[in-house]
Write an enzyme that holds these catalytic residues in place. Structure first.
Site, PDB file in Angstrom:
ATOM      1  N   CYS A 674     113.450 -29.011  62.781  1.00 16.28           N
ATOM      2  CA  CYS A 674     113.326 -30.216  61.987  1.00 16.28           C
ATOM      3  C   CYS A 674     114.118 -29.662  60.642  1.00 16.28           C
ATOM      4  CB  CYS A 674     111.792 -30.280  61.600  1.00 16.28           C
ATOM      5  SG  CYS A 674     110.901 -28.918  60.771  1.00 16.28           S
ATOM      6  N   GLY A 675     115.231 -28.695  60.870  1.00 13.00           N
ATOM      7  CA  GLY A 675     115.980 -28.371  59.378  1.00 13.00           C
ATOM      8  C   GLY A 675     116.658 -27.304  59.835  1.00 13.00           C
ATOM      9  N   ASP A 803     100.369 -18.567  62.429  1.00 11.54           N
ATOM     10  CA  ASP A 803     101.307 -18.660  63.483  1.00 11.54           C
ATOM     11  C   ASP A 803     101.972 -16.969  63.306  1.00 11.54           C
ATOM     12  OD1 ASP A 803     103.052 -19.193  65.577  1.00 11.54           O
ATOM     13  OD2 ASP A 803     104.445 -20.208  64.403  1.00 11.54           O
TER      14      ASP A 803
END
Length: 972
Positions: A674-675, A803
């Site tokens: 996403c980037g 995470d």
């Protein structure tokens, strides 16, 4: 018939019975020997008594029971340490088998359909194992009474309809399995003989049906950690034999139904973490309660005074509700009361005096209420007390003297009250005290020398009080102290040199006192110091050059009487020296210019001016060139024309234009889902990592080699801003620094410190891999564990990473680790289609804890599991997922399968680790195995993990490693 004929007939009948008995025994014997043969390789010695040469046949085998005919009726091999695949296929050849108990082993593999042929089974226990695949249907097992399948890794759709014939079922325990989500099964409410139902954490959805009231024999009902909605049905009041009801961590709403108080046999009631509302009046008659857990709901009204008369109640959790009024003053006086947490309510009145009357109390947690009065003297005699937390109330008076020195107390938290008086020398007896928080009170007098005897202290917050006198030099004995907050008091005298011996110190704040003398040069020897604030004192002399060696995120020496030259390496802390007229600098404009005695200052200034003007001209030319180049790219034009808003979280030497101008192709160092991530080099040579989050992005799906990647909605959501604020408040040497966020309507830029050595994953597994020696790997393990410990234990509520993985452990130029990408997964889930973030799995395959994958519930123990995987990577040099592990296997399974002998353990240690370090690596592997225990409750806390890793430090003496012989038998 003659006597001889009768004797012959009897003899013939007896021979026939013996013959049949022998046939039965022989058949059963062969089945049992087949079972032993299948398990022999992985479980040598466990079934030694199962031998064909035994005198009594199979009926003498350990764990085997026979009937009068010599047929096997029961096999109980629970808790025998069995592993491997159990041979179910031939099991049903035991024609009389009624009971099979294999619970609490490590058996694996699928359970075949043949189990449906064991038609006489009444008792089946396969719980607490590692089976795989769906559980077969049981339609033929009509005599089944007890079914235990809990925590055995079965998955898929459970065959509920096959239970329709199991009318005799008494116990149904299926919880803690990753079954497919299903509404509350109708088949259950037709089993009217059920006394025990355990369906927690196995994906039960929908409402509890009204027909639950038909199960009038029910004693225990547990459906926690699920997806239940709606209200607690009124029909539940028919279950007058119920003694346990646990439905915590669901989405239940409404009130306790009318008549709920008729369930007077209830001893354990847990409806916590739901959205229940209303008052507690229905609970006033539950006089047999032992444990009552109602925390994290929306309950209102007063705590019933009858609670103070309960004779068996030993623990009570009511925190995070909207309760008002007083706490019953008799609470805990009639039972072995050991725990209360009623924090985060609006309770008033005094603390009940007799909760430790029976000498069993372990925790008094009454934070964030409106309590008044003083601490009852009775708690000074509570020798079992471990946590005493009453912060953020309106309590007054002095603290009972002996409370300071309770022998088992770990936390004393009295902050934000109106306490007064001294801290007494009794504190020397508090040998286990780790946190002392007295901030924002009216405590006075000198801090006792005896505080140095409390060697377990890690956090001392005594700021904003009226303490006076000198800071005791004994404070240097606190080797584990990480945070010392003493600001806004009346301390005088000098800062003791001994504080430089507090080698774990991360945050030191002595601002707003009357301290005098020089700044001790020993502060520069604190390896983990992250924030230093000595402002608003009367300190004099020069700034020690030793401070230049520190890597500080905060330095404030303003408003003192310091003099001399500011060390050049500290000049980037521009506002940190204001209010010291005697200081000078050649680079800090707000200070006087340093002029040397040769009169060459004017020449120097002219030379510097020329350099600056020349640099400005060059910079202007470069900006023009970059602007022309960017005008050729649509994306760059878009960035320049967007309206940006910057929020800074640390002292910055750059502007938003510096960052935006650097978002270009040649600076790109990584792409995520996403980037993109860019490396930015500022004019002063400082390097930053900038993450550009575009609105068209999607969730990260692969390892990132540099920084965390976010979802498209984060840049615009208020929740994103709140979370980034949380991240920005974290100050720890082993947590990556976030300098600022730069946001527009459509995208965001996050500016981090740059880590030149990338991630631990890069160093271990990619083309960038470096031949990391064991000492470096050990230092990475220790530093990363301290970063996670800070997230879990450094705040009022834990910051859960969600995470943890080797690609989120970044390495600086000296291979010192930084935890990155913490907390962001929570937002990513919360914005994912409006789903509750606690019900969506975030993380990376190979690192996700088993219970998180099954239930989508998350707590600190999920992080501990993931960190255990990282430790296994460091020891073995292997990735979490490798083809050699086998299908659906990961590094945890692989390591577990190689613990048969010391030799096999040594074989899995990375060959790049030198022979002399292998024993030390095994010590860390032992920690990793504890961290990856299948049951969360068996995993250590991160604080314990840090201690275990510290205990495993390799001896470093002239390149020679000295280690003790290690036992490789590890219990998980």
């Amino acid at each position: 018939m003659s006597p001889s004929s009768r004797n012959f007939g009897f003899f013939f009948f007896f021979s026939l019975v013996v013959s049949l008995f022998s046939i039965v025994s022989s058949s059963d014997l062969q089945v049992l020997l087949n079972i032993k043969s299948s398990l022999l390789d992985s479980n040598p010695g466990v079934l030694d008594s199962w031998s064909s040469s035994g005198a009594g046949g199979p009926c003498t085998f350990s764990g085997v029971t026979c009937n009068s005919n010599g047929s096997v009726t029961e096999i109980d091999l629970s808790r025998r340490g069995l592993s491997g695949k159990f041979p179910f296929a031939s099991l049903c050849d035991l024609m009389s088998l009624e009971k099979l108990s294999l619970g609490f082993n490590s058996l694996s593999g699928p359970v075949p359909r043949d189990m449906n042929n064991c038609t006489k089974l009444k008792y089946l226990d396969l719980g607490n194992n590692f089976f795989s695949g769906p559980f077969p249907e049981l339609s033929s097992l009509s005599q089944l009474q007890y079914l235990y399948l809990n925590n055995s890794a079965f998955s898929g759709a459970f065959p509920w309809k096959s239970l329709q014939n199991a009318k005799e079922l008494v116990v149904l325990s299926l919880g803690d399995n990753p079954f497919d989500a299903t509404p509350f099964p109708e088949e259950i409410v037709s089993m009217t003989k059920l006394t025990w139902i355990y369906l927690s954490n196995c994906s039960i959805t929908g409402e509890i049906p009204p027909k639950i009231g038909d199960l009038t024999e029910l004693r225990s009902l547990e459906i926690s950690d699920s997806f239940l909605t709606g209200v607690i049905p009124p029909e539940i009041v028919k279950l007058n034999k119920l003694w346990r009801l646990e439905v915590y961590n669901n989405n239940l709403t409404g009130k306790f139904p009318p008549g709920f108080g008729a369930l007077t046999n209830l001893t354990y009631l847990d409806t916590s973490t739901n959205s229940l509302e209303g008052d507690l009046s229905e609970l006033r008659s539950l006089t047999n309660l032992i444990s009552l857990q109602l925390f994290e709901n929306r309950l209102t009204g007063e705590i019933p005074p009858e609670f103070g008369e309960f004779k068996f109640l030993v623990n009570l959790s009511l925190y995070t509700n909207k309760l008002t009024g007083p706490i019953p003053q008799g609470l805990g006086s009639l039972a072995d009361f050991d725990f209360i947490d009623a924090s985060e309510n609006q309770l008033t009145g005094p603390i009940p005096p007799d909760m430790c009357k029976r000498g069993k109390m372990k925790a008094v947690l009454l934070l964030q209420n409106k309590l008044t009065g003083s601490i009852p003297e009775t708690y000074a005699n509570c020798l079992t007390l471990e946590r005493f937390r009453v912060s953020n109330n309106s309590l007054t008076g002095t603290v009972p003297v002996r409370l300071w020195g309770l022998p088992k107390v770990e936390i004393i938290d009295l902050a934000m009250n109106n306490f007064e008086g001294p801290v007494t020398g009794e504190i020397k007896n508090a040998k286990t005290l780790g946190t002392l928080n007295l901030a924002f009170n009216k405590f006075s007098d000198e801090l006792p020398d005896e505080i140095g005897d409390v060697e377990a202290l890690t956090k001392v917050e005594i700021n904003d009080n009226r303490f006076s006198g000198e800071i005791p030099s004994s404070i240097g004995k606190l080797k584990g102290l990480s945070s010392l907050m003493m600001q806004s008091n009346g301390f005088s005298g000098s800062i003791p040199d001994s504080i430089g011996k507090c080698s774990a110190l991360s945050d030191l704040n002595m601002a707003e006192n009357s301290l005098s003398g020089e700044i001790p040069h020993t502060l520069g020897s604190l390896p983990t110091l992250n924030a230093l604030n000595l402002s608003d004192n009367k300190l004099s002399g020069r700034i020690p050059d030793s401070l230049s060696s520190l890597r500080l995120s905060l330095l404030d020496l303003s408003n003192n009487r310091l003099s001399g030259r500011v060390p050049l390496s500290l000049s980037s802390y521009n506002g940190s020296f204001n209010g010291n007229p005697g200081l000078c600098s050649t680079t800090i404009k707000s200070l006087n210019r340093c002029i040397n005695s040769t009169g060459s200052g004017r020449v120097t200034r002219i030379f510097v001016t020329c350099i600056v003007l020349g640099s400005l001209i060059l910079l202007a030319s470069l900006v023009c060139f970059l602007y022309l180049k960017k005008s050729e790219k649509k994306e760059m034009r878009t960035l320049r024309h967007e309206s940006w808003s910057i929020k800074s979280f640390r002292k910055m030497s750059f502007t938003e234009d510096d960052i935006i101008d650097s978002i270009k192709e040649e600076n790109l160092i990584g792409r995520g889902g996403c980037g993109d991530v860019y490396r930015v080099v500022l004019g002063d040579g400082k390097e930053l990592a900038v993450k550009h989050i575009r609105s068209s992005s999607s969730t990260e799906k692969s390892f990132s080699s540099t920084m965390p990647i976010l979802s498209e909605k984060e840049g615009r959501s208020k929740e994103f801003e709140t979370e980034v604020q949380t991240l920005s408040s974290i100050r720890h040497l082993n947590v990556v620094k976030l300098y600022c966020s730069i946001t527009s309507d459509d995208s965001s830029l996050l500016v981090y410190e740059y880590m030149p050595n990338g991630s631990l994953y890069d160093m271990l597994h990619t083309c960038k891999k470096s031949n990391l020696g064991w000492e470096t790997r050990y230092d990475i393990a220790l530093g990363a564990s301290k970063g996670l410990e800070y997230l879990h234990h450094g705040y009022e509520r834990p910051v859960i990473h969600r995470d943890v993985k080797s690609s989120n452990i970044l390495l600086d130029e000296s291979f010192k680790p930084r935890i990155a990408d913490f907390g962001l997964a929570k937002i990513l889930q919360a914005n994912n289609g409006g789903l509750d973030s606690t019900h969506v799995v975030a993380g990376t395959y190979g690192y996700i804890a088993p219970e998180y994958g099954y239930s989508s519930k998350v707590n600190e123990k999920c992080d501990v599991y993931s960190f255990g995987v990282v430790l296994m990577e460091l020891v073995t040099g292997k990735k979490p997922i490798e083809a050699e592990y086998g299908e659906s296997k990961d590094i945890v399974n692989w390591v577990s399968n190689n613990l048969k002998s010391k030799e096999s353990v040594m074989e899995i240690v990375d060959k790049k680790i030198g022979e002399m370090y292998r024993e030390d690596a095994i010590k860390i592997l032992r920690v990793a195995i504890l961290c990856t225990a299948r049951q969360p409750g068996l995993r250590p806390t991160m604080r314990s993990v840090v201690h275990m890793i510290e205990d495993a430090e390799p001896c470093r003496l002239m390149g020679i490693v000295i280690s003790k012989e290690s036992d490789v038998k590890i219990k998980s």
